[in-house]
Design a protein around this motif. Structure first.
Motif, PDB file in Angstrom:
ATOM      1  N   LEU A  21     -90.354   5.203  -4.530  1.00 34.06           N
ATOM      2  CA  LEU A  21     -90.636   3.665  -4.109  1.00 34.06           C
ATOM      3  C   LEU A  21     -89.100   2.952  -3.691  1.00 34.06           C
ATOM      4  CD1 LEU A  21     -92.302   1.167  -3.529  1.00 34.06           C
ATOM      5  CD2 LEU A  21     -92.022   0.515  -6.042  1.00 34.06           C
ATOM      6  N   GLU A  22     -88.151   3.423  -4.519  1.00 36.88           N
ATOM      7  CA  GLU A  22     -86.716   2.767  -3.954  1.00 36.88           C
ATOM      8  C   GLU A  22     -86.320   3.636  -2.607  1.00 36.88           C
ATOM      9  OE1 GLU A  22     -84.180   3.888  -7.295  1.00 36.88           O
ATOM     10  OE2 GLU A  22     -85.209   2.539  -8.583  1.00 36.88           O
ATOM     11  N   THR A  23     -86.576   4.615  -2.483  1.00 35.94           N
ATOM     12  CA  THR A  23     -86.211   5.406  -1.267  1.00 35.94           C
ATOM     13  C   THR A  23     -87.175   4.818  -0.007  1.00 35.94           C
ATOM     14  OG1 THR A  23     -86.021   7.380  -2.367  1.00 35.94           O
ATOM     15  CG2 THR A  23     -86.330   7.356  -0.044  1.00 35.94           C
ATOM     16  N   VAL A  24     -88.233   4.373  -0.370  1.00 41.65           N
ATOM     17  CA  VAL A  24     -88.990   3.685   0.756  1.00 41.65           C
ATOM     18  C   VAL A  24     -88.478   2.565   1.153  1.00 41.65           C
ATOM     19  CG1 VAL A  24     -91.298   2.819   1.721  1.00 41.65           C
ATOM     20  CG2 VAL A  24     -91.107   5.159   0.616  1.00 41.65           C
ATOM     21  N   ILE A  25     -88.110   1.651   0.020  1.00 38.46           N
ATOM     22  CA  ILE A  25     -87.655   0.511   0.467  1.00 38.46           C
ATOM     23  C   ILE A  25     -86.185   0.289   0.907  1.00 38.46           C
ATOM     24  CG2 ILE A  25     -86.893  -1.812  -0.818  1.00 38.46           C
ATOM     25  CD1 ILE A  25     -88.968  -1.336  -2.828  1.00 38.46           C
ATOM     26  N   CYS A  26     -85.482   1.420   0.692  1.00 37.34           N
ATOM     27  CA  CYS A  26     -84.143   1.707   1.174  1.00 37.34           C
ATOM     28  C   CYS A  26     -83.987   1.921   2.764  1.00 37.34           C
ATOM     29  CB  CYS A  26     -83.392   2.551   0.257  1.00 37.34           C
ATOM     30  SG  CYS A  26     -82.772   1.843  -1.139  1.00 37.34           S
ATOM     31  N   VAL A  27     -85.052   2.836   2.984  1.00 36.57           N
ATOM     32  CA  VAL A  27     -85.081   3.098   4.306  1.00 36.57           C
ATOM     33  C   VAL A  27     -85.676   2.239   5.076  1.00 36.57           C
ATOM     34  CG1 VAL A  27     -86.348   4.743   5.685  1.00 36.57           C
ATOM     35  CG2 VAL A  27     -85.279   5.664   3.707  1.00 36.57           C
ATOM     36  N   ALA A  28     -86.663   1.335   4.756  1.00 37.82           N
ATOM     37  CA  ALA A  28     -87.185   0.168   5.408  1.00 37.82           C
ATOM     38  C   ALA A  28     -86.231  -0.675   5.895  1.00 37.82           C
ATOM     39  CB  ALA A  28     -88.296  -0.393   4.793  1.00 37.82           C
ATOM     40  N   VAL A  29     -85.327  -0.956   5.101  1.00 38.79           N
ATOM     41  CA  VAL A  29     -83.996  -1.879   5.232  1.00 38.79           C
ATOM     42  C   VAL A  29     -82.872  -1.282   5.791  1.00 38.79           C
ATOM     43  CG1 VAL A  29     -82.459  -3.277   3.951  1.00 38.79           C
ATOM     44  CG2 VAL A  29     -84.613  -3.190   3.090  1.00 38.79           C
ATOM     45  N   LEU A  30     -82.828   0.088   5.802  1.00 40.20           N
ATOM     46  CA  LEU A  30     -81.704   0.618   6.305  1.00 40.20           C
ATOM     47  C   LEU A  30     -81.806   0.901   7.855  1.00 40.20           C
ATOM     48  CD1 LEU A  30     -78.597   1.399   5.250  1.00 40.20           C
ATOM     49  CD2 LEU A  30     -79.888   4.015   5.065  1.00 40.20           C
ATOM     50  N   ILE A  31     -83.022   1.241   8.274  1.00 37.66           N
ATOM     51  CA  ILE A  31     -83.261   1.938   9.767  1.00 37.66           C
ATOM     52  C   ILE A  31     -83.072   0.508  10.459  1.00 37.66           C
ATOM     53  CG2 ILE A  31     -84.959   2.452  11.315  1.00 37.66           C
ATOM     54  CD1 ILE A  31     -85.639   4.548   9.244  1.00 37.66           C
ATOM     55  N   PRO A  32     -83.574  -0.723  10.104  1.00 34.80           N
ATOM     56  CA  PRO A  32     -83.226  -1.715  11.313  1.00 34.80           C
ATOM     57  C   PRO A  32     -81.769  -2.194  11.296  1.00 34.80           C
ATOM     58  CG  PRO A  32     -85.252  -2.220  10.027  1.00 34.80           C
ATOM     59  CD  PRO A  32     -84.746  -1.058   9.531  1.00 34.80           C
ATOM     60  N   PHE A  33     -81.315  -2.016  10.261  1.00 31.17           N
ATOM     61  CA  PHE A  33     -79.625  -2.272   9.911  1.00 31.17           C
ATOM     62  C   PHE A  33     -78.991  -1.369  10.942  1.00 31.17           C
ATOM     63  CE2 PHE A  33     -75.649  -1.819   7.961  1.00 31.17           C
ATOM     64  CZ  PHE A  33     -75.071  -2.989   8.107  1.00 31.17           C
ATOM     65  N   LEU A  34     -79.030  -0.172  10.675  1.00 27.75           N
ATOM     66  CA  LEU A  34     -78.312   0.816  11.676  1.00 27.75           C
ATOM     67  C   LEU A  34     -78.719   0.557  13.063  1.00 27.75           C
ATOM     68  CD1 LEU A  34     -78.925   4.021   9.507  1.00 27.75           C
ATOM     69  CD2 LEU A  34     -76.939   2.416   9.887  1.00 27.75           C
ATOM     70  N   GLY A  35     -80.039   0.171  13.595  1.00 25.63           N
ATOM     71  CA  GLY A  35     -80.491   0.009  14.758  1.00 25.63           C
ATOM     72  C   GLY A  35     -79.631  -1.351  15.304  1.00 25.63           C
ATOM     73  N   LEU A  36     -79.403  -2.416  14.653  1.00 24.89           N
ATOM     74  CA  LEU A  36     -78.712  -3.447  15.008  1.00 24.89           C
ATOM     75  C   LEU A  36     -77.376  -3.179  15.013  1.00 24.89           C
ATOM     76  CD1 LEU A  36     -80.223  -6.348  13.255  1.00 24.89           C
ATOM     77  CD2 LEU A  36     -80.412  -5.873  15.780  1.00 24.89           C
ATOM     78  N   LEU A  37     -76.535  -2.224  14.295  1.00 26.70           N
ATOM     79  CA  LEU A  37     -75.280  -1.999  14.494  1.00 26.70           C
ATOM     80  C   LEU A  37     -74.941  -0.875  15.520  1.00 26.70           C
ATOM     81  CD1 LEU A  37     -72.715  -1.978  12.131  1.00 26.70           C
ATOM     82  CD2 LEU A  37     -73.490   0.347  11.726  1.00 26.70           C
ATOM     83  N   ALA A  38     -75.974  -0.236  15.912  1.00 28.77           N
ATOM     84  CA  ALA A  38     -75.890   0.668  17.219  1.00 28.77           C
ATOM     85  C   ALA A  38     -75.815  -0.248  18.283  1.00 28.77           C
ATOM     86  CB  ALA A  38     -76.741   1.564  17.190  1.00 28.77           C
ATOM     87  N   ALA A  39     -76.571  -1.329  18.394  1.00 30.11           N
ATOM     88  CA  ALA A  39     -76.859  -2.357  19.360  1.00 30.11           C
ATOM     89  C   ALA A  39     -75.527  -3.112  19.666  1.00 30.11           C
ATOM     90  CB  ALA A  39     -77.893  -3.193  19.266  1.00 30.11           C
ATOM     91  N   TYR A  40     -75.012  -3.518  18.503  1.00 35.99           N
ATOM     92  CA  TYR A  40     -73.765  -4.003  18.614  1.00 35.99           C
ATOM     93  C   TYR A  40     -72.464  -3.353  19.239  1.00 35.99           C
ATOM     94  CZ  TYR A  40     -75.275  -8.695  16.922  1.00 35.99           C
ATOM     95  OH  TYR A  40     -75.929  -9.592  16.834  1.00 35.99           O
ATOM     96  N   GLY A  41     -72.514  -2.113  18.610  1.00 34.29           N
ATOM     97  CA  GLY A  41     -71.539  -1.113  19.030  1.00 34.29           C
ATOM     98  C   GLY A  41     -71.718  -0.882  20.724  1.00 34.29           C
ATOM     99  N   LEU A  42     -72.865  -0.668  21.200  1.00 36.16           N
ATOM    100  CA  LEU A  42     -73.011  -0.311  22.407  1.00 36.16           C
ATOM    101  C   LEU A  42     -72.674  -1.797  23.301  1.00 36.16           C
ATOM    102  CD1 LEU A  42     -76.080   1.897  22.664  1.00 36.16           C
ATOM    103  CD2 LEU A  42     -73.922   2.322  23.421  1.00 36.16           C
ATOM    104  N   ALA A  43     -72.993  -2.959  22.955  1.00 37.21           N
ATOM    105  CA  ALA A  43     -72.618  -4.136  23.575  1.00 37.21           C
ATOM    106  C   ALA A  43     -71.009  -4.224  23.473  1.00 37.21           C
ATOM    107  CB  ALA A  43     -73.277  -5.298  22.794  1.00 37.21           C
ATOM    108  N   GLY A  44     -70.470  -3.685  22.696  1.00 36.66           N
ATOM    109  CA  GLY A  44     -69.006  -3.488  22.841  1.00 36.66           C
ATOM    110  C   GLY A  44     -68.472  -2.648  23.980  1.00 36.66           C
ATOM    111  N   ILE A  45     -69.183  -1.554  24.127  1.00 35.93           N
ATOM    112  CA  ILE A  45     -68.859  -0.421  24.955  1.00 35.93           C
ATOM    113  C   ILE A  45     -69.089  -1.153  26.413  1.00 35.93           C
ATOM    114  CG2 ILE A  45     -69.532   1.674  26.054  1.00 35.93           C
ATOM    115  CD1 ILE A  45     -70.183   2.567  23.043  1.00 35.93           C
TER     116      ILE A  45
END
Length: 150
Positions: A21-45
């Protein structure tokens, strides 16, 4: 020997399944966060590409002999820089200020190039992300003070 309460003896055995259950919750929060982080990085590029296009446009325009040629060379350089970096802007604007070409030779003058590029956020690794981001950059390049200007 003292007898311990029942809840103390087997408390760790009651924790079965919580790791999943902890893994599912962490993944559900972590994947969108990493997607937004990648989006901001690409916006910088993308932002660096727009700044490079503005610099190329200003430099190319400042080397021209007159204002009309400077406009054409500046726009061509900016378009080529954006195309080389493979930046697909939904809308783009390239402004070249060549008013300094009217200054007489011997007087300092400069050319200013402003490039604006609007990119859809869905292009930044997160498909379906709504909205867009507008990137703007300006650059100034000095015109040769002693060159013959028309």
């Amino acid at each position: 020997m003292t007898r311990r309460p029942k809840w103390v003896v087997g408390w760790w055995r009651q924790d079965r399944g919580s790791y999943t259950l902890e893994t599912v919750i962490c993944v559900a929060v972590l994947i969108p966060f990493l997607g937004l982080l990648a989006a901001y990085g690409l916006a910088g590029i993308f932002d660096n590409s727009v700044e490079g296009a503005a610099s190329s446009a200003a430099r190319a325009a400042s080397q021209a002999a007159d204002a009309d040629i400077a406009q054409v060379r500046g726009r061509t350089a900016a378009e080529a820089a954006l195309r080389q970096d493979d930046r697909n802007c939904t809308s783009r604007s390239i402004r070249i200020d060549t008013s300094a070409f009217s200054a007489p030779p011997g007087q300092a003058a400069s050319v200013t190039a402003t490039v604006t590029c609007t990119i859809p956020l869905s292009q930044l690794t997160v498909p379906g992300l709504p909205g867009s981001k507008t990137l703007t950059a300006s650059a100034i390049s000095v015109v040769d003070q002693y060159a013959d200007r028309k």
